[in-house]
Design a protein around this motif. Structure first.
Motif, mmCIF file in Angstrom:
data_model
loop_
_atom_site.group_PDB
_atom_site.id
_atom_site.type_symbol
_atom_site.label_atom_id
_atom_site.label_comp_id
_atom_site.label_asym_id
_atom_site.label_seq_id
_atom_site.Cartn_x
_atom_site.Cartn_y
_atom_site.Cartn_z
ATOM 1 N N ASN A 1 0.832 -1.210 0.000
ATOM 2 C CA ASN A 1 0.000 0.000 0.000
ATOM 3 C C ASN A 1 0.865 1.257 0.000
ATOM 4 O O ASN A 1 0.573 2.230 -0.708
ATOM 5 C CB ASN A 1 -0.925 -0.008 1.206
ATOM 6 N N THR A 2 1.954 1.237 0.772
ATOM 7 C CA THR A 2 2.885 2.371 0.798
ATOM 8 C C THR A 2 3.515 2.575 -0.576
ATOM 9 O O THR A 2 3.637 3.712 -1.060
ATOM 10 C CB THR A 2 3.983 2.142 1.851
ATOM 11 N N ASP A 3 3.903 1.478 -1.221
ATOM 12 C CA ASP A 3 4.474 1.570 -2.572
ATOM 13 C C ASP A 3 3.468 2.192 -3.541
ATOM 14 O O ASP A 3 3.835 3.006 -4.400
ATOM 15 C CB ASP A 3 4.869 0.183 -3.082
ATOM 16 N N PHE A 4 2.201 1.798 -3.408
ATOM 17 C CA PHE A 4 1.156 2.330 -4.279
ATOM 18 C C PHE A 4 1.014 3.839 -4.085
ATOM 19 O O PHE A 4 0.954 4.610 -5.050
ATOM 20 C CB PHE A 4 -0.165 1.628 -3.995
ATOM 21 N N LEU A 5 0.974 4.268 -2.832
ATOM 22 C CA LEU A 5 0.787 5.690 -2.545
ATOM 23 C C LEU A 5 1.965 6.535 -3.013
ATOM 24 O O LEU A 5 1.789 7.671 -3.470
ATOM 25 C CB LEU A 5 0.562 5.896 -1.042
ATOM 26 N N ASN A 6 3.162 5.968 -2.915
ATOM 27 C CA ASN A 6 4.372 6.718 -3.278
ATOM 28 C C ASN A 6 4.783 6.527 -4.732
ATOM 29 O O ASN A 6 5.676 7.222 -5.224
ATOM 30 C CB ASN A 6 5.532 6.316 -2.364
ATOM 31 N N GLY A 7 4.172 5.562 -5.422
ATOM 32 C CA GLY A 7 4.498 5.330 -6.833
ATOM 33 C C GLY A 7 5.912 4.853 -7.075
ATOM 34 O O GLY A 7 6.498 5.152 -8.121
ATOM 35 N N VAL A 8 6.461 4.079 -6.127
ATOM 36 C CA VAL A 8 7.859 3.654 -6.249
ATOM 37 C C VAL A 8 7.976 2.357 -7.042
ATOM 38 O O VAL A 8 7.038 1.564 -7.120
ATOM 39 C CB VAL A 8 8.503 3.455 -4.862
ATOM 40 N N VAL A 9 9.146 2.151 -7.639
ATOM 41 C CA VAL A 9 9.486 0.873 -8.260
ATOM 42 C C VAL A 9 10.133 0.008 -7.191
ATOM 43 O O VAL A 9 11.132 0.401 -6.584
ATOM 44 C CB VAL A 9 10.441 1.064 -9.458
ATOM 45 N N GLN A 10 9.544 -1.151 -6.952
ATOM 46 C CA GLN A 10 9.996 -2.015 -5.864
ATOM 47 C C GLN A 10 10.549 -3.325 -6.432
ATOM 48 O O GLN A 10 10.234 -3.723 -7.564
ATOM 49 C CB GLN A 10 8.817 -2.307 -4.922
#
Length: 236
Positions: A77-86
């Motif tokens: 969810n944090t990745d989604f909100l921040n738009g990061v490539v993980q």
């Protein structure tokens, strides 16, 4: 006998942390664009194509909603909100294979049916090329294998050669194969053979025909290695 494996126990890790209590892990589902190359000289009135750009597709996740999974579900969810490539790794049971890839989270969903469980779902869009890693059995080891009746084998049995051609004299009607492996179960044409021991007799076809012999070495939780021998009797 099948070499298939059960899917139970497959895991996906986000940045090195396993995402908790998933029930479904689907993907990647790779596709490729096509580029039409049809021209006035195309044969038989059929369109011609070449492969264009590739797309690694998406990873679909579903499981129990675990609010305490801070580095897994909540991290997605944090990745989604921040738009990061993980970074992600899917590991199949027994570590027989892995998918390693980078991705961006494009969907987060929870469901709460009145007569069911709290469910967590997410979709990860793979960016770039995913890497498939496979854990292979060791395979045959020196002297690899021998064939009775003074069979001539080409090329000489070696570490990384998996296809061979062998010949015997016209009058030879059967042969045995003696495989050597330091680990795993060896089969010759589906029958288990101990390392360094001769297989049961393999009946050959008529003179001039080809008999296919397969040697398979399988270790627990590893993909098998298969060696194929095309053996022929010299024509009369």
């Amino acid at each position: 006998m099948t070499n298939g494996k059960k899917a139970f126990g497959t895991m996906i890790a986000r940045n090195g942390n396993t995402i908790a209590e998933l029930t479904t892990i689907n993907g990647p589902a790779m596709t490729a664009d096509t580029i039409e190359m049809t021209n006035h000289q195309s044969s038989d009135d059929f369109r011609e194509f070449i492969q264009g750009l590739k797309d690694a597709g998406e990873i679909a996740l579903e499981g129990n909603f675990i609010t305490g999974d801070s580095d897994g579900q909540i991290g997605l969810n944090t990745d989604f909100l921040n738009g990061v490539v993980q970074s992600f790794v899917i590991t199949f049971p027994g570590n027989i294979a892995t998918w390693t890839f980078s991705g961006i989270v494009t969907r987060i969903e929870t469901q709460a049916p009145f007569d069911g469980k709290l469910t967590f779902m997410a979709t990860i869009k793979v960016t770039g090329k995913p890497t498939l890693g496979i854990s292979l059995s060791t395979g045959l080891t020196t002297p690899f294998f021998a064939i009775s009746e003074s069979a001539v084998i080409t090329p000489d049995p070696a570490n990384d050669d998996y296809t061979y051609v062998a010949t015997v004299l016209t009058g030879v009607s059967s042969v045995t194969v003696t495989p050597t492996a330091s680990a795993g179960v060896i089969t010759v044409n589906g029958n288990v053979v101990a390392t360094g021991e001769a297989s049961s007799a393999i009946t050959l076809g008529a003179a001039g025909s080809v008999t296919v012999i397969t040697i398979v070495v399988t270790e627990t939780n590893k993909a098998p290695k298969t060696y194929t021998i095309y053996l022929s009797r010299a024509a009369s």
